[in-house]
Write an enzyme that holds these catalytic residues in place. Sequence first.
Site, PDB file in Angstrom:
ATOM      1  N   GLN A 140      -4.548  -4.919   7.061  1.00  0.00           N
ATOM      2  CA  GLN A 140      -5.548  -5.851   6.514  1.00  0.00           C
ATOM      3  C   GLN A 140      -5.586  -7.174   7.264  1.00  0.00           C
ATOM      4  O   GLN A 140      -6.641  -7.799   7.348  1.00  0.00           O
ATOM      5  CB  GLN A 140      -5.276  -6.109   5.026  1.00  0.00           C
ATOM      6  CG  GLN A 140      -5.462  -4.894   4.135  1.00  0.00           C
ATOM      7  CD  GLN A 140      -6.893  -4.363   4.130  1.00  0.00           C
ATOM      8  OE1 GLN A 140      -7.844  -5.068   4.451  1.00  0.00           O
ATOM      9  NE2 GLN A 140      -7.053  -3.102   3.780  1.00  0.00           N
ATOM     10  N   HIS A 154       0.871  -1.183   0.000  1.00  0.00           N
ATOM     11  CA  HIS A 154       0.000   0.000   0.000  1.00  0.00           C
ATOM     12  C   HIS A 154       0.913   1.240   0.000  1.00  0.00           C
ATOM     13  O   HIS A 154       2.044   1.178   0.498  1.00  0.00           O
ATOM     14  CB  HIS A 154      -0.843  -0.058   1.282  1.00  0.00           C
ATOM     15  CG  HIS A 154      -1.869   1.016   1.433  1.00  0.00           C
ATOM     16  ND1 HIS A 154      -1.564   2.277   1.891  1.00  0.00           N
ATOM     17  CD2 HIS A 154      -3.201   1.002   1.209  1.00  0.00           C
ATOM     18  CE1 HIS A 154      -2.678   2.990   1.939  1.00  0.00           C
ATOM     19  NE2 HIS A 154      -3.681   2.246   1.527  1.00  0.00           N
ATOM     20  N   ASP A 167       3.018  -4.503   8.207  1.00  0.00           N
ATOM     21  CA  ASP A 167       1.839  -3.657   8.039  1.00  0.00           C
ATOM     22  C   ASP A 167       0.633  -4.592   8.198  1.00  0.00           C
ATOM     23  O   ASP A 167       0.313  -5.374   7.297  1.00  0.00           O
ATOM     24  CB  ASP A 167       1.889  -3.007   6.648  1.00  0.00           C
ATOM     25  CG  ASP A 167       0.578  -2.333   6.267  1.00  0.00           C
ATOM     26  OD1 ASP A 167      -0.426  -2.497   6.999  1.00  0.00           O
ATOM     27  OD2 ASP A 167       0.546  -1.659   5.234  1.00  0.00           O
ATOM     28  N   CYS A 219      -4.968   2.554  -3.464  1.00  0.00           N
ATOM     29  CA  CYS A 219      -3.717   3.102  -2.909  1.00  0.00           C
ATOM     30  C   CYS A 219      -2.585   2.094  -3.056  1.00  0.00           C
ATOM     31  O   CYS A 219      -1.730   1.956  -2.156  1.00  0.00           O
ATOM     32  CB  CYS A 219      -3.878   3.515  -1.445  1.00  0.00           C
ATOM     33  SG  CYS A 219      -5.120   4.759  -1.194  1.00  0.00           S
ATOM     34  N   LYS A 235     -10.423  -0.448  10.709  1.00  0.00           N
ATOM     35  CA  LYS A 235     -10.576  -1.688   9.918  1.00  0.00           C
ATOM     36  C   LYS A 235     -10.856  -2.874  10.840  1.00  0.00           C
ATOM     37  O   LYS A 235     -11.100  -3.978  10.393  1.00  0.00           O
ATOM     38  CB  LYS A 235      -9.309  -1.947   9.107  1.00  0.00           C
ATOM     39  CG  LYS A 235      -9.036  -0.900   8.038  1.00  0.00           C
ATOM     40  CD  LYS A 235      -7.943  -1.345   7.121  1.00  0.00           C
ATOM     41  CE  LYS A 235      -7.276  -0.209   6.381  1.00  0.00           C
ATOM     42  NZ  LYS A 235      -8.077   0.324   5.274  1.00  0.00           N
TER      43      LYS A 235
HETATM   44  N1  C6P Z   1      -6.281   0.579   2.923  1.00  0.00           N
HETATM   45  C1  C6P Z   1      -8.157   0.170   1.426  1.00  0.00           C
HETATM   46  O1  C6P Z   1      -9.269   0.434   0.976  1.00  0.00           O
HETATM   47  P1  C6P Z   1      -4.942   3.872   7.234  1.00  0.00           P
HETATM   48  O2  C6P Z   1      -5.498   4.724   6.133  1.00  0.00           O
HETATM   49  O3  C6P Z   1      -3.750   4.509   7.908  1.00  0.00           O
HETATM   50  O4  C6P Z   1      -5.985   3.411   8.200  1.00  0.00           O
HETATM   51  O5  C6P Z   1      -4.444   2.514   6.537  1.00  0.00           O
HETATM   52  C2  C6P Z   1      -3.517   2.564   5.497  1.00  0.00           C
HETATM   53  C3  C6P Z   1      -3.267   1.194   4.949  1.00  0.00           C
HETATM   54  C4  C6P Z   1      -2.019   0.633   5.120  1.00  0.00           C
HETATM   55  N2  C6P Z   1      -1.748  -0.604   4.705  1.00  0.00           N
HETATM   56  C5  C6P Z   1      -2.678  -1.363   4.099  1.00  0.00           C
HETATM   57  C6  C6P Z   1      -2.337  -2.751   3.685  1.00  0.00           C
HETATM   58  C7  C6P Z   1      -3.962  -0.849   3.884  1.00  0.00           C
HETATM   59  O6  C6P Z   1      -4.881  -1.596   3.287  1.00  0.00           O
HETATM   60  C8  C6P Z   1      -4.261   0.475   4.300  1.00  0.00           C
HETATM   61  C9  C6P Z   1      -5.613   1.085   4.034  1.00  0.00           C
HETATM   62  C10 C6P Z   1      -7.636   0.984   2.589  1.00  0.00           C
HETATM   63  O7  C6P Z   1      -7.477  -0.743   0.990  1.00  0.00           O
HETATM   64  C11 C6P Z   1      -7.758   2.452   2.323  1.00  0.00           C
HETATM   65  S1  C6P Z   1      -6.723   2.975   1.004  1.00  0.00           S
END
Ligand code: C6P
Length: 437
Positions: free
Chosen positions: A234, A154, A231, A395, A257
């Site tokens: 997910q 991401h 990370d 993203c 999430k």
């Molecule tokens: N992905 C998706 O629709 P934040 O925005 O900080 O809560 O998470 C960022 C992020 C980082 N790593 C991974 C693997 C992610 O999937 C995400 C967030 C969302 O896939 C929003 S782009």
Amino acid sequence: MNKVSASQAVMTQNAAHSAPNASSLKTRSSPAGYNVAKLREDFPILRQTVNGKPLVYLDNAATTQKPTAVIDCIRRVYENDYSNVHRGVHTLSQRSTDLFEGAREKLQQFLNAKHSHEIVFVRGTTEAINLVAQSFGRSTLKEGDEILITAMEHHSNIVPWQMLCEQTGAKLKVAPIGRTGELLLDEFERLLSPRTRLVSVCHMSNALGTINPVKAIIELAHSRDIPVLLDGAQAAPHMAVDVQDLDCDFYALSGHKLYGPTGVGILYGKEKWLEAMPPYQGGGDMIRRVTFERTEYNALPFKFEAGTPNIVDAIALGTAVEYLETIGMDAIAEYENRLLQYATERALEIPQLTIVGTAERKGAILSFTLERIHPHDIGTILDHLGIAIRAGHHCAMPVMDFFGVPATARASFGLYNTFEEIDILVDGIRKVIEVFG
Ligand code: C6P
């Protein structure tokens, strides 16, 4: 330390996890004791219609809906216990502080961290990774040092490292993936060099669903004394995470999430790293004593929590993980795996559909494209049918580039989705094809 090879490491990994979706069962059965109808009652937002149809919420990788327990917790704290934390001698401040620190302990248990001070409250995964980049990275990396990521990250696990590279002269290395969306572990190993100072990989990909062989990755990196950040944005909502068993050095996740509120997340860090790292931001709460000449920093984890934290949302995140634990992360993983398997088999009945991301080990994400139909059109028509999916690059633009597509349509499942909703999705996709005939 001895170096281990990729094949040795993956053997260990395979022994630890049997592939969850190896056998093909066109089944619609839930695991024993998993009562999805009952669980759905905990989520008031799911009871509505959208565009005249019952809502089918399949955008859980973007964010999950909130159970009543979490919503009630926020209201209860603001109505009864709210004040600033770590500051007042008065009763409300004391109560807020106890609830806030209690939430930290719940997160410690949820991740099986050794100490509660290894849990740092942040805004989310993005801030957690930036914290490590700017604190650990900036204080240790020199020109020519390397950070190793993968080609399925991401943007939140790419851009902070690019910024760090600009600041320090370090280089970003990217381990490639194959056409199924799996990491090429031998290539990953080949890229671990004497200059690698940190490995940062997703536990589960948001664009493909791939679950990475993180134990093997960590073993390979640790045998060369390289720390590893996972990370977990997910992965954490879909499976039990044990940071001590994984032996990762850092783990980042987002509350929103994980059926919790937005604006709060966790950075787990091993005590030895967090102790050695300088603060990320300066301000209140992260100090022990300040004079105009010098400042003495506070102990862990407060050293990394400058300013008034997101108190109530952190408390509610504690409630969210408690809620998940009453269901059981293993039960959720098993149920969602059945959903994914069923969705995959149903999707493959549609000849015009291509699944993007077909790794052996996958979480509950179905990314796909339809011949000659843009994913945004798929998303728009499905929305008219009350079905919420995400369409776009998620993203993860380099992943889209790798597969040669501008975007994908992505259905992502959560603990409250049903087999019937997958049937509605498949009927919806057929409708999209009909419309664009
Ligand atoms: N992905 C998706 O629709 P934040 O925005 O900080 O809560 O998470 C960022 C992020 C980082 N790593 C991974 C693997 C992610 O999937 C995400 C967030 C969302 O896939 C929003 S782009």
